[in-house]
Design a protein around this motif. Structure first.
Motif, PDB file in Angstrom:
ATOM      1  N   MET A 216       0.847  -1.174   0.000  1.00 50.70           N
ATOM      2  CA  MET A 216       0.000   0.000   0.000  1.00 50.70           C
ATOM      3  C   MET A 216       0.890   1.233   0.000  1.00 50.70           C
ATOM      4  O   MET A 216       1.827   1.318   0.759  1.00 50.70           O
ATOM      5  N   GLN A 217       0.560   2.169  -0.845  1.00 47.25           N
ATOM      6  CA  GLN A 217       1.354   3.381  -0.979  1.00 47.25           C
ATOM      7  C   GLN A 217       0.600   4.541  -0.346  1.00 47.25           C
ATOM      8  O   GLN A 217      -0.589   4.718  -0.575  1.00 47.25           O
ATOM      9  N   VAL A 218       1.285   5.311   0.491  1.00 50.70           N
ATOM     10  CA  VAL A 218       0.678   6.470   1.123  1.00 50.70           C
ATOM     11  C   VAL A 218       0.967   7.679   0.245  1.00 50.70           C
ATOM     12  O   VAL A 218       2.114   8.029   0.023  1.00 50.70           O
ATOM     13  N   MET A 219      -0.079   8.279  -0.287  1.00 49.15           N
ATOM     14  CA  MET A 219       0.074   9.425  -1.182  1.00 49.15           C
ATOM     15  C   MET A 219      -0.333  10.695  -0.436  1.00 49.15           C
ATOM     16  O   MET A 219      -1.333  10.710   0.259  1.00 49.15           O
ATOM     17  N   THR A 220       0.433  11.746  -0.619  1.00 49.02           N
ATOM     18  CA  THR A 220       0.094  13.020   0.013  1.00 49.02           C
ATOM     19  C   THR A 220      -0.142  14.111  -1.017  1.00 49.02           C
ATOM     20  O   THR A 220      -0.349  15.253  -0.660  1.00 49.02           O
ATOM     21  N   ASP A 221      -0.114  13.764  -2.300  1.00 46.57           N
ATOM     22  CA  ASP A 221      -0.355  14.747  -3.352  1.00 46.57           C
ATOM     23  C   ASP A 221      -1.846  15.022  -3.486  1.00 46.57           C
ATOM     24  O   ASP A 221      -2.675  14.146  -3.315  1.00 46.57           O
ATOM     25  N   ASN A 222      -2.164  16.248  -3.811  1.00 45.65           N
ATOM     26  CA  ASN A 222      -3.542  16.643  -4.110  1.00 45.65           C
ATOM     27  C   ASN A 222      -4.524  16.371  -2.975  1.00 45.65           C
ATOM     28  O   ASN A 222      -5.671  16.029  -3.224  1.00 45.65           O
ATOM     29  N   LEU A 223      -4.100  16.506  -1.732  1.00 45.53           N
ATOM     30  CA  LEU A 223      -5.000  16.308  -0.606  1.00 45.53           C
ATOM     31  C   LEU A 223      -5.664  17.628  -0.245  1.00 45.53           C
ATOM     32  O   LEU A 223      -5.049  18.677  -0.272  1.00 45.53           O
ATOM     33  N   VAL A 224      -6.945  17.547   0.094  1.00 44.83           N
ATOM     34  CA  VAL A 224      -7.716  18.712   0.485  1.00 44.83           C
ATOM     35  C   VAL A 224      -8.244  18.445   1.885  1.00 44.83           C
ATOM     36  O   VAL A 224      -8.803  17.382   2.149  1.00 44.83           O
ATOM     37  N   PRO A 225      -8.085  19.385   2.821  1.00 36.36           N
ATOM     38  CA  PRO A 225      -8.595  19.152   4.172  1.00 36.36           C
ATOM     39  C   PRO A 225     -10.123  19.101   4.199  1.00 36.36           C
ATOM     40  O   PRO A 225     -10.788  19.811   3.451  1.00 36.36           O
ATOM     41  N   ILE A 226     -10.638  18.227   5.047  1.00 40.28           N
ATOM     42  CA  ILE A 226     -12.081  18.100   5.221  1.00 40.28           C
ATOM     43  C   ILE A 226     -12.320  17.786   6.695  1.00 40.28           C
ATOM     44  O   ILE A 226     -11.499  17.128   7.334  1.00 40.28           O
ATOM     45  N   ALA A 227     -13.406  18.277   7.231  1.00 40.21           N
ATOM     46  CA  ALA A 227     -13.683  18.070   8.651  1.00 40.21           C
ATOM     47  C   ALA A 227     -15.072  17.482   8.826  1.00 40.21           C
ATOM     48  O   ALA A 227     -15.950  17.673   7.989  1.00 40.21           O
ATOM     49  N   GLY A 228     -15.252  16.773   9.910  1.00 36.32           N
ATOM     50  CA  GLY A 228     -16.554  16.205  10.225  1.00 36.32           C
ATOM     51  C   GLY A 228     -16.527  15.605  11.621  1.00 36.32           C
ATOM     52  O   GLY A 228     -15.488  15.550  12.268  1.00 36.32           O
ATOM     53  N   ARG A 229     -17.676  15.170  12.069  1.00 33.71           N
ATOM     54  CA  ARG A 229     -17.787  14.559  13.391  1.00 33.71           C
ATOM     55  C   ARG A 229     -18.174  13.097  13.237  1.00 33.71           C
ATOM     56  O   ARG A 229     -18.987  12.756  12.386  1.00 33.71           O
ATOM     57  N   VAL A 230     -17.559  12.256  14.053  1.00 36.92           N
ATOM     58  CA  VAL A 230     -17.865  10.829  14.043  1.00 36.92           C
ATOM     59  C   VAL A 230     -18.031  10.354  15.482  1.00 36.92           C
ATOM     60  O   VAL A 230     -17.590  11.010  16.423  1.00 36.92           O
ATOM     61  N   LYS A 231     -18.656   9.198  15.633  1.00 37.87           N
ATOM     62  CA  LYS A 231     -18.826   8.610  16.961  1.00 37.87           C
ATOM     63  C   LYS A 231     -17.483   8.162  17.516  1.00 37.87           C
ATOM     64  O   LYS A 231     -16.566   7.833  16.760  1.00 37.87           O
ATOM     65  N   ALA A 232     -17.371   8.106  18.840  1.00 34.29           N
ATOM     66  CA  ALA A 232     -16.122   7.691  19.482  1.00 34.29           C
ATOM     67  C   ALA A 232     -15.712   6.293  19.020  1.00 34.29           C
ATOM     68  O   ALA A 232     -14.531   6.025  18.810  1.00 34.29           O
ATOM     69  N   GLY A 233     -16.662   5.419  18.817  1.00 29.97           N
ATOM     70  CA  GLY A 233     -16.363   4.067  18.361  1.00 29.97           C
ATOM     71  C   GLY A 233     -15.717   4.055  16.986  1.00 29.97           C
ATOM     72  O   GLY A 233     -14.916   3.169  16.677  1.00 29.97           O
ATOM     73  N   THR A 234     -16.041   5.052  16.183  1.00 30.47           N
ATOM     74  CA  THR A 234     -15.449   5.134  14.846  1.00 30.47           C
ATOM     75  C   THR A 234     -13.969   5.473  14.946  1.00 30.47           C
ATOM     76  O   THR A 234     -13.149   4.913  14.218  1.00 30.47           O
ATOM     77  N   THR A 235     -13.602   6.361  15.855  1.00 29.48           N
ATOM     78  CA  THR A 235     -12.181   6.698  16.008  1.00 29.48           C
ATOM     79  C   THR A 235     -11.406   5.494  16.519  1.00 29.48           C
ATOM     80  O   THR A 235     -10.266   5.274  16.103  1.00 29.48           O
TER      81      THR A 235
END
Length: 85
Positions: free
Chosen positions: A1-20
């Motif tokens: 698996m390759q970790v790419m950091t090109d063309n990333l746009v920040p996005i925010a949201g809320r999730v349940k604690a179980g999701t984290t």
């Protein structure tokens, strides 16, 4: 698996604690797949979101062919930002 950091746009949201907690487990498992790289929660979120979007697009019949990445040249047009109220 390759970790790419090109063309990333920040996005925010809320999730349940179980999701984290699930994302932390995923990041740990994915780190085992990439020797010498420690993936973070944000990496796990990006993988989960991308895979989920692909599945939903197929299910909804709205899947599109991979688009060309946006231009990174100085002459390229930047997306408009919404003004804060």
């Amino acid at each position: 698996m390759q970790v790419m950091t090109d063309n990333l746009v920040p996005i925010a949201g809320r999730v349940k604690a179980g999701t984290t907690e699930a994302l932390d487990r995923i990041a740990e498992a994915l780190s085992g797949c990439v020797p010498g790289v420690r993936l973070k929660r944000s990496d796990a979120l990006r993988v989960a979101l991308e895979r989920g979007i692909e599945v939903l697009e197929r299910e909804l019949g709205i899947a599109v062919a991979a688009a060309a990445p946006p231009s990174t040249s100085k002459g390229g047009k930047r997306p408009a930002r919404k003004r804060a109220k």
